[in-house]
Design an enzyme around this catalytic site. Structure first.
Site, PDB file in Angstrom:
ATOM      1  N   HIS A  13       0.731  -1.153   0.025  1.00  0.00           N
ATOM      2  CA  HIS A  13      -0.012   0.000   0.007  1.00  0.00           C
ATOM      3  C   HIS A  13       0.929   1.189   0.016  1.00  0.00           C
ATOM      4  CE1 HIS A  13      -3.858   2.099   1.448  1.00  0.00           C
ATOM      5  NE2 HIS A  13      -3.044   3.108   1.164  1.00  0.00           N
ATOM      6  N   HIS A  15       1.592   5.463  -1.534  1.00  0.00           N
ATOM      7  CA  HIS A  15       1.251   6.698  -2.367  1.00  0.00           C
ATOM      8  C   HIS A  15       2.511   7.189  -2.903  1.00  0.00           C
ATOM      9  CE1 HIS A  15      -2.875   6.883  -1.001  1.00  0.00           C
ATOM     10  NE2 HIS A  15      -2.311   6.192   0.099  1.00  0.00           N
ATOM     11  N   LEU A  16       2.610   7.297  -4.449  1.00  0.00           N
ATOM     12  CA  LEU A  16       3.777   7.746  -5.040  1.00  0.00           C
ATOM     13  C   LEU A  16       3.713   9.377  -5.508  1.00  0.00           C
ATOM     14  CD1 LEU A  16       5.144   4.574  -6.951  1.00  0.00           C
ATOM     15  CD2 LEU A  16       6.153   5.765  -4.777  1.00  0.00           C
ATOM     16  N   LYS A  99      -9.406   0.139  -6.049  1.00  0.00           N
ATOM     17  CA  LYS A  99      -9.365   0.538  -4.681  1.00  0.00           C
ATOM     18  C   LYS A  99     -10.653   1.060  -4.340  1.00  0.00           C
ATOM     19  CE  LYS A  99      -7.805   2.227  -0.795  1.00  0.00           C
ATOM     20  NZ  LYS A  99      -6.805   3.236  -0.387  1.00  0.00           N
ATOM     21  N   HIS A 136     -10.380   1.151   1.805  1.00  0.00           N
ATOM     22  CA  HIS A 136     -10.185   2.393   2.636  1.00  0.00           C
ATOM     23  C   HIS A 136     -11.565   2.014   3.745  1.00  0.00           C
ATOM     24  CE1 HIS A 136      -8.835   6.143   4.501  1.00  0.00           C
ATOM     25  NE2 HIS A 136      -9.924   5.800   5.009  1.00  0.00           N
ATOM     26  N   HIS A 174      -4.742  -0.544   5.774  1.00  0.00           N
ATOM     27  CA  HIS A 174      -4.314   0.268   6.993  1.00  0.00           C
ATOM     28  C   HIS A 174      -5.199  -0.065   8.085  1.00  0.00           C
ATOM     29  CE1 HIS A 174      -7.081   2.942   4.875  1.00  0.00           C
ATOM     30  NE2 HIS A 174      -6.168   3.305   4.145  1.00  0.00           N
ATOM     31  N   ASP A 247       1.119   2.578   3.576  1.00  0.00           N
ATOM     32  CA  ASP A 247       0.501   3.848   3.389  1.00  0.00           C
ATOM     33  C   ASP A 247       1.190   5.115   3.291  1.00  0.00           C
ATOM     34  OD1 ASP A 247      -1.909   5.244   2.826  1.00  0.00           O
ATOM     35  OD2 ASP A 247      -2.591   5.217   4.736  1.00  0.00           O
TER      36      ASP A 247
HETATM   37 ZN   LIG Z   1      -3.639   5.252   1.307  1.00  0.00          ZN
END
Ligand SMILES: [Zn+2]
Length: 346
Positions: A13, A15-16, A99, A136, A174, A247
Protein backbone atom coordinates in the site's frame (compact mmCIF):
# COMPACT_ATOMS: atom_id res chain seq x y z
CA UNK A 1 21.24 -9.98 16.98
CA UNK A 2 23.41 -7.58 14.96
CA UNK A 3 22.38 -8.39 11.41
CA UNK A 4 19.06 -9.39 10.02
CA UNK A 5 18.82 -10.92 6.54
CA UNK A 6 15.39 -10.85 4.94
CA UNK A 7 13.89 -11.82 1.63
CA UNK A 8 13.37 -8.50 -0.13
CA UNK A 9 10.04 -7.16 1.14
CA UNK A 10 7.15 -5.61 -0.82
CA UNK A 11 4.98 -2.63 0.10
CA UNK A 12 1.35 -3.56 -0.42
CA UNK A 13 0.00 0.00 0.00
CA UNK A 14 1.89 3.05 -1.24
CA UNK A 15 1.27 6.59 -2.48
CA UNK A 16 3.84 7.84 -4.98
CA UNK A 17 2.04 10.98 -6.25
CA UNK A 18 3.15 12.21 -9.67
CA UNK A 19 5.32 14.74 -11.51
CA UNK A 20 8.59 16.12 -10.17
CA UNK A 21 7.74 15.31 -6.52
CA UNK A 22 7.37 11.63 -7.39
CA UNK A 23 11.01 11.54 -8.50
CA UNK A 24 12.05 12.40 -4.94
CA UNK A 25 10.08 9.61 -3.26
CA UNK A 26 10.35 6.67 -5.70
CA UNK A 27 14.04 6.01 -4.85
CA UNK A 28 13.18 5.59 -1.14
CA UNK A 29 10.80 2.76 -1.91
CA UNK A 30 13.02 1.21 -4.58
CA UNK A 31 15.93 0.98 -2.13
CA UNK A 32 13.99 -1.45 0.07
CA UNK A 33 11.10 -3.04 -1.74
CA UNK A 34 10.80 -5.37 -4.70
CA UNK A 35 7.23 -4.39 -5.55
CA UNK A 36 4.60 -1.97 -4.37
CA UNK A 37 0.86 -1.66 -4.76
CA UNK A 38 0.54 1.91 -6.02
CA UNK A 39 -2.56 3.82 -4.96
CA UNK A 40 -4.62 5.51 -7.69
CA UNK A 41 -5.76 8.67 -5.87
CA UNK A 42 -4.22 11.21 -8.21
CA UNK A 43 -6.19 14.17 -9.38
CA UNK A 44 -7.99 13.10 -11.55
CA UNK A 45 -7.97 9.52 -10.22
CA UNK A 46 -6.51 6.59 -12.16
CA UNK A 47 -9.74 4.91 -13.24
CA UNK A 48 -8.89 2.76 -16.26
CA UNK A 49 -6.27 0.19 -17.17
CA UNK A 50 -5.05 2.52 -19.91
CA UNK A 51 -4.51 5.37 -17.40
CA UNK A 52 -2.81 3.01 -14.96
CA UNK A 53 -0.31 1.84 -17.57
CA UNK A 54 0.61 5.41 -18.51
CA UNK A 55 1.07 6.29 -14.82
CA UNK A 56 3.15 3.15 -14.41
CA UNK A 57 5.46 4.18 -17.23
CA UNK A 58 6.04 7.55 -15.49
CA UNK A 59 6.93 5.68 -12.28
CA UNK A 60 9.36 3.47 -14.19
CA UNK A 61 11.04 6.59 -15.58
CA UNK A 62 11.58 7.81 -12.01
CA UNK A 63 13.04 4.45 -10.96
CA UNK A 64 16.80 4.67 -10.41
CA UNK A 65 18.79 2.97 -13.17
CA UNK A 66 19.82 -0.62 -12.56
CA UNK A 67 16.98 -1.42 -10.16
CA UNK A 68 14.25 -3.93 -10.74
CA UNK A 69 11.43 -2.43 -8.65
CA UNK A 70 8.01 -3.33 -10.01
CA UNK A 71 5.03 -1.03 -9.48
CA UNK A 72 1.74 -2.92 -9.31
CA UNK A 73 -1.03 -0.58 -10.29
CA UNK A 74 -4.55 -0.17 -8.95
CA UNK A 75 -7.69 1.43 -10.32
CA UNK A 76 -9.85 3.84 -8.44
CA UNK A 77 -13.32 2.38 -8.09
CA UNK A 78 -15.96 5.00 -8.83
CA UNK A 79 -19.74 5.01 -9.12
CA UNK A 80 -19.25 4.75 -12.88
CA UNK A 81 -16.57 2.04 -13.19
CA UNK A 82 -17.90 -0.27 -15.94
CA UNK A 83 -17.93 -4.00 -15.04
CA UNK A 84 -16.20 -4.49 -18.40
CA UNK A 85 -13.06 -2.80 -17.08
CA UNK A 86 -12.58 -5.71 -14.68
CA UNK A 87 -11.87 -8.11 -17.52
CA UNK A 88 -9.15 -5.75 -18.73
CA UNK A 89 -7.66 -5.68 -15.20
CA UNK A 90 -7.71 -9.46 -15.04
CA UNK A 91 -5.83 -9.64 -18.35
CA UNK A 92 -3.20 -7.04 -17.40
CA UNK A 93 -0.51 -8.40 -15.03
CA UNK A 94 0.71 -4.89 -14.15
CA UNK A 95 -2.67 -3.90 -12.73
CA UNK A 96 -3.34 -5.83 -9.56
CA UNK A 97 -6.50 -4.58 -7.90
CA UNK A 98 -9.17 -1.92 -7.47
CA UNK A 99 -9.30 0.51 -4.57
CA UNK A 100 -12.54 1.46 -2.90
CA UNK A 101 -12.63 4.85 -1.22
CA UNK A 102 -15.91 5.90 0.30
CA UNK A 103 -16.42 9.42 -1.17
CA UNK A 104 -14.65 11.99 0.99
CA UNK A 105 -12.73 9.51 3.16
CA UNK A 106 -9.23 10.91 2.58
CA UNK A 107 -6.89 12.80 0.22
CA UNK A 108 -8.38 13.09 -3.29
CA UNK A 109 -11.30 10.80 -2.54
CA UNK A 110 -14.00 13.13 -3.88
CA UNK A 111 -14.51 10.72 -6.77
CA UNK A 112 -15.09 7.83 -4.38
CA UNK A 113 -18.10 5.60 -4.16
CA UNK A 114 -21.28 7.18 -2.79
CA UNK A 115 -23.61 4.19 -2.86
CA UNK A 116 -22.12 0.74 -2.40
CA UNK A 117 -25.16 -1.05 -3.86
CA UNK A 118 -24.43 0.75 -7.13
CA UNK A 119 -21.08 -1.03 -7.56
CA UNK A 120 -22.38 -4.56 -6.91
CA UNK A 121 -22.10 -5.48 -10.63
CA UNK A 122 -18.42 -4.44 -10.52
CA UNK A 123 -17.79 -6.41 -7.32
CA UNK A 124 -19.50 -9.39 -8.90
CA UNK A 125 -17.14 -9.12 -11.90
CA UNK A 126 -14.13 -8.80 -9.58
CA UNK A 127 -15.21 -11.90 -7.69
CA UNK A 128 -15.61 -13.79 -10.96
CA UNK A 129 -12.24 -12.68 -12.37
CA UNK A 130 -10.32 -13.07 -9.10
CA UNK A 131 -9.42 -9.35 -8.87
CA UNK A 132 -8.83 -8.19 -5.28
CA UNK A 133 -10.77 -5.32 -3.74
CA UNK A 134 -8.70 -2.97 -1.58
CA UNK A 135 -10.77 -1.03 0.90
CA UNK A 136 -10.29 2.23 2.74
CA UNK A 137 -12.51 1.01 5.54
CA UNK A 138 -14.04 4.12 7.05
CA UNK A 139 -17.50 5.63 6.83
CA UNK A 140 -17.59 9.31 5.95
CA UNK A 141 -20.87 10.06 7.71
CA UNK A 142 -20.26 13.31 9.63
CA UNK A 143 -22.39 11.98 12.49
CA UNK A 144 -19.92 9.18 13.20
CA UNK A 145 -17.02 9.98 15.53
CA UNK A 146 -13.73 9.92 13.64
CA UNK A 147 -12.27 7.34 16.06
CA UNK A 148 -15.20 4.98 15.37
CA UNK A 149 -15.34 5.23 11.59
CA UNK A 150 -13.47 2.00 10.87
CA UNK A 151 -15.61 -0.14 13.15
CA UNK A 152 -18.81 1.42 11.81
CA UNK A 153 -17.67 0.79 8.22
CA UNK A 154 -17.08 -2.87 9.00
CA UNK A 155 -20.44 -3.26 10.71
CA UNK A 156 -22.48 -1.30 8.18
CA UNK A 157 -20.75 -2.21 4.92
CA UNK A 158 -17.74 -4.52 4.87
CA UNK A 159 -19.32 -7.47 6.65
CA UNK A 160 -22.21 -7.29 4.17
CA UNK A 161 -19.95 -7.12 1.11
CA UNK A 162 -17.89 -10.05 2.39
CA UNK A 163 -21.05 -12.10 2.90
CA UNK A 164 -22.62 -11.15 -0.41
CA UNK A 165 -19.47 -11.91 -2.44
CA UNK A 166 -18.04 -14.97 -0.71
CA UNK A 167 -15.22 -15.52 -3.22
CA UNK A 168 -14.14 -11.89 -3.50
CA UNK A 169 -10.66 -11.30 -2.10
CA UNK A 170 -10.63 -8.21 0.09
CA UNK A 171 -7.83 -6.28 1.78
CA UNK A 172 -8.87 -4.07 4.66
CA UNK A 173 -6.17 -1.48 4.09
CA UNK A 174 -4.28 0.15 6.96
CA UNK A 175 -6.34 -1.54 9.64
CA UNK A 176 -6.18 0.57 12.82
CA UNK A 177 -8.47 -0.99 15.41
CA UNK A 178 -8.88 -4.09 17.52
CA UNK A 179 -12.28 -4.48 15.84
CA UNK A 180 -10.73 -4.44 12.38
CA UNK A 181 -8.12 -7.02 13.37
CA UNK A 182 -10.84 -9.19 14.86
CA UNK A 183 -12.96 -8.97 11.72
CA UNK A 184 -10.05 -10.01 9.50
CA UNK A 185 -8.97 -12.79 11.83
CA UNK A 186 -12.50 -14.21 12.01
CA UNK A 187 -13.08 -14.07 8.24
CA UNK A 188 -11.96 -16.73 5.79
CA UNK A 189 -8.54 -16.76 4.12
CA UNK A 190 -9.72 -14.48 1.28
CA UNK A 191 -9.79 -11.45 3.61
CA UNK A 192 -6.49 -9.87 4.58
CA UNK A 193 -5.25 -6.57 5.96
CA UNK A 194 -2.27 -4.29 5.61
CA UNK A 195 -0.65 -2.66 8.63
CA UNK A 196 1.32 0.57 8.49
CA UNK A 197 4.55 1.22 10.38
CA UNK A 198 3.16 4.38 11.97
CA UNK A 199 0.07 2.66 13.35
CA UNK A 200 2.34 -0.02 14.85
CA UNK A 201 4.64 2.57 16.42
CA UNK A 202 2.32 5.34 17.60
CA UNK A 203 -0.96 5.91 19.33
CA UNK A 204 -3.06 9.08 19.25
CA UNK A 205 -0.97 10.73 21.97
CA UNK A 206 1.72 11.26 19.31
CA UNK A 207 -0.77 13.41 17.43
CA UNK A 208 -2.52 15.23 20.27
CA UNK A 209 -0.69 15.17 23.62
CA UNK A 210 1.31 18.27 24.52
CA UNK A 211 0.42 20.09 21.30
CA UNK A 212 -0.97 19.19 17.90
CA UNK A 213 1.63 17.45 15.75
CA UNK A 214 0.31 17.60 12.22
CA UNK A 215 2.89 15.21 10.80
CA UNK A 216 1.18 12.44 12.77
CA UNK A 217 -2.19 13.25 11.25
CA UNK A 218 -3.25 10.47 8.91
CA UNK A 219 -6.41 8.64 7.94
CA UNK A 220 -7.49 6.43 9.44
CA UNK A 221 -6.41 8.55 12.40
CA UNK A 222 -4.08 7.10 15.07
CA UNK A 223 -6.07 5.31 17.74
CA UNK A 224 -5.67 4.65 21.47
CA UNK A 225 -2.94 2.39 22.86
CA UNK A 226 -5.13 -0.72 23.25
CA UNK A 227 -5.76 -0.65 19.49
CA UNK A 228 -2.08 -0.17 18.69
CA UNK A 229 -1.38 -3.17 20.86
CA UNK A 230 -3.90 -5.27 18.93
CA UNK A 231 -2.27 -4.26 15.63
CA UNK A 232 1.16 -5.19 16.91
CA UNK A 233 -0.18 -8.53 18.09
CA UNK A 234 -1.67 -9.19 14.63
CA UNK A 235 1.50 -8.15 12.79
CA UNK A 236 3.74 -10.34 14.94
CA UNK A 237 1.35 -13.30 15.19
CA UNK A 238 2.58 -15.07 12.06
CA UNK A 239 -1.00 -15.06 10.74
CA UNK A 240 -0.69 -14.84 6.92
CA UNK A 241 -3.74 -12.57 6.67
CA UNK A 242 -1.70 -9.61 7.93
CA UNK A 243 1.01 -8.03 5.82
CA UNK A 244 3.11 -4.94 5.26
CA UNK A 245 1.58 -1.86 3.63
CA UNK A 246 3.16 1.45 4.58
CA UNK A 247 0.44 3.80 3.33
CA UNK A 248 3.40 6.18 3.05
CA UNK A 249 1.73 9.38 1.83
CA UNK A 250 3.93 12.39 1.16
CA UNK A 251 2.60 15.95 1.36
CA UNK A 252 4.48 19.24 1.13
CA UNK A 253 5.39 20.49 4.63
CA UNK A 254 3.27 23.62 4.24
CA UNK A 255 0.15 21.55 3.54
CA UNK A 256 0.69 19.57 6.74
CA UNK A 257 1.62 22.54 8.92
CA UNK A 258 -1.58 24.38 8.20
CA UNK A 259 -4.85 25.41 9.86
CA UNK A 260 -6.48 22.53 7.94
CA UNK A 261 -3.63 20.12 7.33
CA UNK A 262 -3.64 17.15 4.94
CA UNK A 263 -3.81 13.55 6.12
CA UNK A 264 -0.81 11.31 5.55
CA UNK A 265 2.41 10.17 7.21
CA UNK A 266 5.60 9.75 5.21
CA UNK A 267 7.49 6.56 6.08
CA UNK A 268 8.98 5.38 2.77
CA UNK A 269 12.40 6.88 3.62
CA UNK A 270 12.93 4.21 6.30
CA UNK A 271 9.98 1.86 6.07
CA UNK A 272 11.63 -1.49 6.73
CA UNK A 273 13.75 0.06 9.49
CA UNK A 274 10.61 1.45 11.15
CA UNK A 275 8.89 -1.93 11.01
CA UNK A 276 12.05 -3.49 12.47
CA UNK A 277 11.83 -1.04 15.39
CA UNK A 278 8.22 -2.00 16.02
CA UNK A 279 8.87 -5.75 15.77
CA UNK A 280 11.95 -5.55 17.96
CA UNK A 281 10.06 -3.64 20.64
CA UNK A 282 7.52 -6.48 20.60
CA UNK A 283 10.30 -9.08 20.86
CA UNK A 284 9.29 -10.51 17.49
CA UNK A 285 12.05 -9.73 14.99
CA UNK A 286 11.87 -13.36 13.91
CA UNK A 287 8.34 -12.68 12.57
CA UNK A 288 9.32 -9.69 10.44
CA UNK A 289 10.31 -11.56 7.28
CA UNK A 290 7.05 -13.42 6.83
CA UNK A 291 5.02 -10.27 7.51
CA UNK A 292 7.12 -8.08 5.20
CA UNK A 293 8.10 -10.50 2.44
CA UNK A 294 5.83 -13.57 2.29
CA UNK A 295 2.23 -12.97 3.38
CA UNK A 296 1.42 -10.20 0.90
CA UNK A 297 2.89 -11.99 -2.10
CA UNK A 298 1.00 -15.14 -1.13
CA UNK A 299 -2.28 -13.22 -0.76
CA UNK A 300 -1.85 -11.62 -4.20
CA UNK A 301 -0.86 -15.02 -5.63
CA UNK A 302 2.48 -13.67 -6.82
CA UNK A 303 5.88 -15.33 -6.42
CA UNK A 304 7.87 -14.34 -3.37
CA UNK A 305 10.94 -12.23 -4.09
CA UNK A 306 14.23 -14.09 -4.38
CA UNK A 307 16.75 -11.35 -3.59
CA UNK A 308 17.63 -10.57 -0.01
CA UNK A 309 18.26 -7.42 1.98
CA UNK A 310 20.34 -6.96 5.10
CA UNK A 311 19.52 -4.82 8.11
CA UNK A 312 22.34 -4.01 10.47
CA UNK A 313 22.06 -2.85 14.03
CA UNK A 314 23.56 0.62 13.84
CA UNK A 315 22.28 4.00 14.92
CA UNK A 316 21.53 6.63 12.33
CA UNK A 317 19.70 9.90 12.35
CA UNK A 318 16.69 10.47 10.12
CA UNK A 319 16.99 13.76 8.20
CA UNK A 320 14.96 16.70 9.53
CA UNK A 321 13.40 17.21 6.11
CA UNK A 322 13.54 15.74 2.63
CA UNK A 323 13.16 17.28 -0.83
CA UNK A 324 9.74 16.89 -2.46
CA UNK A 325 9.67 18.48 -5.90
CA UNK A 326 9.89 22.22 -5.35
CA UNK A 327 8.72 21.75 -1.75
CA UNK A 328 9.98 19.71 1.21
CA UNK A 329 8.44 17.02 3.34
CA UNK A 330 8.86 15.99 6.95
CA UNK A 331 9.35 12.25 7.37
CA UNK A 332 8.27 10.19 10.38
CA UNK A 333 11.05 10.21 13.02
CA UNK A 334 12.54 13.38 11.50
CA UNK A 335 15.71 14.26 13.43
CA UNK A 336 15.42 11.12 15.59
CA UNK A 337 17.67 8.09 15.87
CA UNK A 338 16.77 4.71 14.38
CA UNK A 339 18.50 1.52 15.51
CA UNK A 340 18.39 -0.58 12.36
CA UNK A 341 19.82 0.42 9.04
CA UNK A 342 19.36 -1.14 5.65
CA UNK A 343 22.72 -2.02 4.12
CA UNK A 344 23.32 -3.02 0.52
CA UNK A 345 21.75 -6.25 -0.74
CA UNK A 346 23.82 -9.40 -0.33
ZN1 LIG B 1 -3.48 5.11 1.52
Amino acid sequence: MQRLTLTRPDDWHLHLRDGAAMWDVVPHTVRQFGRAIVMPNLKPPIATVADALVYRSRILEARPAGTAFEPLMTLYLTDSTPPDEIRRVAEEPNVAALKLYPAGATTHSEAGVRRLEGIYPVLEAMERHGVPLLVHGEVTDPDVDIFDREKVFIDRHLAGIAARFPELRIVLEHVTTRDGVQFVRDSGPRIGATLTAHHLLYNRNALLAGGVRPHFYCLPVLKRESHRFALLEAATSGNPKFFLGTDSAPHPRTQKESACGCAGCYTAHAAIELYAEAFEAAGALDKLEAFASFHGADFYRLPRNRERIVLERSEWKVPERLPFGDAELIPVKAGETLHWRLVEPT
